[in-house]
Design an enzyme around this catalytic site. Structure first.
Site, mmCIF file in Angstrom:
data_model
loop_
_atom_site.group_PDB
_atom_site.id
_atom_site.type_symbol
_atom_site.label_atom_id
_atom_site.label_comp_id
_atom_site.label_asym_id
_atom_site.label_seq_id
_atom_site.Cartn_x
_atom_site.Cartn_y
_atom_site.Cartn_z
ATOM 1 N N ASN A 1 -10.307 -0.332 -0.642
ATOM 2 C CA ASN A 1 -8.862 -0.209 -0.470
ATOM 3 C C ASN A 1 -8.171 -0.806 -1.702
ATOM 4 O OD1 ASN A 1 -6.175 -0.546 0.180
ATOM 5 N ND2 ASN A 1 -6.540 -1.389 2.218
ATOM 6 N N CYS B 1 0.813 -1.229 0.000
ATOM 7 C CA CYS B 1 0.000 0.000 0.000
ATOM 8 C C CYS B 1 0.841 1.272 0.000
ATOM 9 C CB CYS B 1 -0.950 -0.002 1.188
ATOM 10 S SG CYS B 1 -2.017 -1.443 1.196
ATOM 11 N N HIS C 1 -3.534 7.110 2.098
ATOM 12 C CA HIS C 1 -3.936 5.785 1.644
ATOM 13 C C HIS C 1 -5.356 5.503 2.147
ATOM 14 C CE1 HIS C 1 -4.151 1.664 0.726
ATOM 15 N NE2 HIS C 1 -4.031 1.243 1.966
#
Ligand code: UT7
Length: 321
Positions: free
Chosen positions: A278, A111, A248
């Site tokens: 996500n 990520c 993020h």
């Protein structure tokens, strides 16, 4: 010295899957997912690949920047879900978009991948190796997720975002911090192919994402504000002077926790995870593209980017848009 992002692009798979659709797959509810994560729907590939999504995002970023593919000198793809071990996604994207003069390679920091790729591109430009770069974050995580595990399959989405950046010789506030802690890697992992050759016992393969959600949650809420504080100090500005914090997109409650620790209003923290979930390394560049196209980001604004995730890896960047 700084780099300037002068073009952005993104691409999502056509199929959008709502929380209600997942209620038919696992023991979950729209209410639980919304309350615990902020996610309402996500795009899931029904055939679109990391390479195809990346190439589409790159073409849009180049068009937005007013540049053509032959001008690109470096092409970096951050991904942890490539379709092929070799060749890397970046080389396939190079061929697809015709970036014939670009050096191309992949980078995996989960990520934090896009952020780390942006830093790598900056370092290449600062060292005089190239003058511009296409930087991509792209994932098709739906192929790595266990669709019977309700604690993970509701979280992730597929997509790609790209930015085109050029080197500017002027000093400005562009600063970076990056961190990694491999000793905590077990909190979020996805095994690859197991060792299997004529000299070994056949191993069981379990190539699914496994996560200790609470550990990752606590890590993010502690480490991200710390790294943002670090990067702001390096740049010599305060959190109050920052116009937007582009974080993020893992969980709305994580973003709220970070905003609170930084003493900043949620207004400064744009969110799109309600529609896309996500998307790991694609999260930040897809959100940047949305903000750029809707003119919510404007030239001169001070922006903080921050990523965190598997590795563990985390970091932050401050720039003037
Ligand atoms: O990109 C970085 C990667 N990942 C992350 O950032 C994830 C970070 N962590 C999180 O976002 C949160 O920890 C989750 C959303 C994953 C989980 O939320 P939570 O508030 O930490 O829930 P929990 O894991 O503590 O689980 C609470 C309960 C459990 O039931 P019991 O043991 O209390 O009876 C779970 O079994 O919720 C249950 N549960 C669910 N219930 C309905 C877990 N997943 C689900 C689900 N639907 N999908």
């Amino acid at each position: 010295m700084s780099i300037k992002i002068i073009g952005t692009g993104s691409a999502l798979p056509e199929k959008s899957v709502a929380n209600e659709d997942l209620e038919k797959l696992v023991d979950t509810s729209d209410q639980w997912i919304r309350e615990r994560t902020g996610i309402g729907s996500r795009h899931i590939s029904t055939g679109e690949t990391v390479t195809q999504l990346s190439a589409a995002a790159c073409e849009k970023a180049l068009a937005d920047a007013g540049r053509n593919a032959e001008e690109v000198e470096l092409l970096l793809v951050a991904t942890c879900s490539p379709e092929t071990g070799i060749p890397c996604v970046a080389c396939q994207v190079q061929a697809a978009v015709g970036a014939v003069h670009a050096v191309a390679f992949d980078l995996n920091a989960a990520c934090s991948g896009f952020l780390f790729a942006l830093h790598t591109a900056w370092a290449y430009m600062e060292a005089g190796i190239c003058r511009n770069a296409l930087i991509v974050g792209a994932e098709v995580l739906s192929k790595l997720v266990d669709w019977t595990d309700r604690s993970t399959c509701i979280l992730f989405g597929d997509g790609a975002g790209a930015v085109f950046a050029e080197y500017r010789g002027e000093p400005d506030i562009f600063r970076f911090v990056q961190h990694a802690d491999g000793s905590k890697g077990g909190a979020l992992r996805c095994d690859s192919r197991q060792l299997k050759n004529p000299y070994t016992e056949a191993a069981l393969e379990a190539p699914w994402v496994q996560m200790d959600g609470r550990d990752i949650f606590a890590f993010a809420v502690r480490r991200v504000p710390e790294s943002i504080g670090e990067v702001l100090e390096k740049a010599g500005i305060t959190a109050d002077e920052v116009d937007l914090f582009v974080l993020h997109q893992a969980n709305y409650r994580i973003i709220e926790g970070i905003a609170k620790r930084l003493g900043q209003d949620m207004e400064k923290f744009p969110v799109n995870l309600d529609r896309v979930g996500n998307m790991s390394s694609a999260a930040i560049p897809v959100l940047l593209d949305e903000l750029n196209r809707s003119s919510r980001i404007r030239r001169g604004m001070k922006i903080v980017l921050s990523g965190f995730g598997a590795g563990l890896t985390w970091g932050a960047c401050v720039m003037q848009w």
